[in-house]
Scaffold this motif. Structure first.
Motif, short mmCIF file in Angstrom:
data_model
loop_
_atom_site.label_atom_id
_atom_site.label_comp_id
_atom_site.label_asym_id
_atom_site.label_seq_id
_atom_site.Cartn_x
_atom_site.Cartn_y
_atom_site.Cartn_z
N THR A 90 0.83 -1.20 0.00
CA THR A 90 0.00 0.00 0.00
C THR A 90 0.87 1.25 0.00
OG1 THR A 90 -1.79 -1.17 1.13
CG2 THR A 90 -1.84 1.23 1.23
N ALA A 91 1.97 1.23 0.75
CA ALA A 91 2.89 2.37 0.77
C ALA A 91 3.47 2.64 -0.62
CB ALA A 91 4.00 2.13 1.78
N ALA A 92 3.58 1.60 -1.43
CA ALA A 92 4.12 1.74 -2.79
C ALA A 92 3.02 2.04 -3.82
CB ALA A 92 4.85 0.46 -3.18
N ASN A 93 1.77 2.22 -3.35
CA ASN A 93 0.62 2.47 -4.24
C ASN A 93 0.46 1.39 -5.30
OD1 ASN A 93 -0.44 4.87 -3.13
ND2 ASN A 93 1.21 6.05 -4.09
N ILE A 94 0.67 0.16 -4.91
CA ILE A 94 0.61 -0.96 -5.85
C ILE A 94 -0.80 -1.14 -6.42
CG2 ILE A 94 0.06 -2.97 -4.40
CD1 ILE A 94 3.09 -2.74 -6.71
N GLU A 95 -1.83 -0.60 -5.73
CA GLU A 95 -3.21 -0.72 -6.22
C GLU A 95 -3.40 0.01 -7.56
OE1 GLU A 95 -2.80 1.51 -3.38
OE2 GLU A 95 -2.60 -0.18 -2.05
N LYS A 96 -2.49 0.90 -7.90
CA LYS A 96 -2.57 1.59 -9.19
C LYS A 96 -2.16 0.67 -10.33
CE LYS A 96 -2.00 6.24 -7.49
NZ LYS A 96 -1.27 7.50 -7.60
N ILE A 97 -1.47 -0.39 -9.99
CA ILE A 97 -0.94 -1.31 -11.00
C ILE A 97 -1.73 -2.61 -11.06
CG2 ILE A 97 1.10 -2.68 -11.63
CD1 ILE A 97 2.72 -0.42 -10.24
N THR A 98 -2.16 -3.09 -9.91
CA THR A 98 -2.87 -4.36 -9.86
C THR A 98 -3.91 -4.34 -8.75
OG1 THR A 98 -2.55 -6.76 -9.79
CG2 THR A 98 -1.20 -5.47 -8.30
N GLN A 99 -4.82 -5.28 -8.82
CA GLN A 99 -5.92 -5.34 -7.85
C GLN A 99 -5.51 -6.13 -6.61
OE1 GLN A 99 -9.39 -7.26 -9.39
NE2 GLN A 99 -10.64 -6.72 -7.63
N ILE A 100 -5.87 -5.60 -5.44
CA ILE A 100 -5.69 -6.33 -4.19
C ILE A 100 -7.06 -6.85 -3.79
CG2 ILE A 100 -5.07 -6.18 -1.75
CD1 ILE A 100 -3.04 -4.02 -2.49
#
Length: 101
Positions: A90-100
């Protein structure tokens, strides 16, 4: 760090277990890449249920998998994230790239 995988209807699920740190990330990236090349899935799930620790090296694992799935024209989702791994991603904003999930 270990991984187990299974495929159903072109959906590849990769279950991760153990610690994802800089020592294990390179092997994971290689192992996941080999699974993707073997099965050429249209969807991939990385299941973090068995992950006991993850540092920022886990971000590289997810980014490499997302990149390869995009090349294959497929999708990636992250499932069963333990709280500590979720905080890192979440700190890396990974939700912008893939779905959690």
């Amino acid at each position: 760090m270990s991984l187990t995988s299974y495929v159903q209807d072109k959906h590849l699920t990769i279950e991760l277990s153990g610690e994802i740190d800089h020592h294990g990330a390179r092997g994971l990236i290689s192992g996941i890449g080999a699974k993707l090349e073997t099965y050429l899935p249209v969807a991939c799930s990385l299941d973090f249920r068995g992950v006991t620790f993850m540092d920022s090296s886990g971000i590289a694992v997810v980014l490499n998998t997302a990149r390869r799935m995009k090349e294959l024209g497929g999708t990636l989702e992250l499932t069963n994230l333990p709280p500590q791994a979720r905080r890192v991603l979440t700190a890396a904003n990974i939700e912008k790239i893939t779905q959690i999930v």
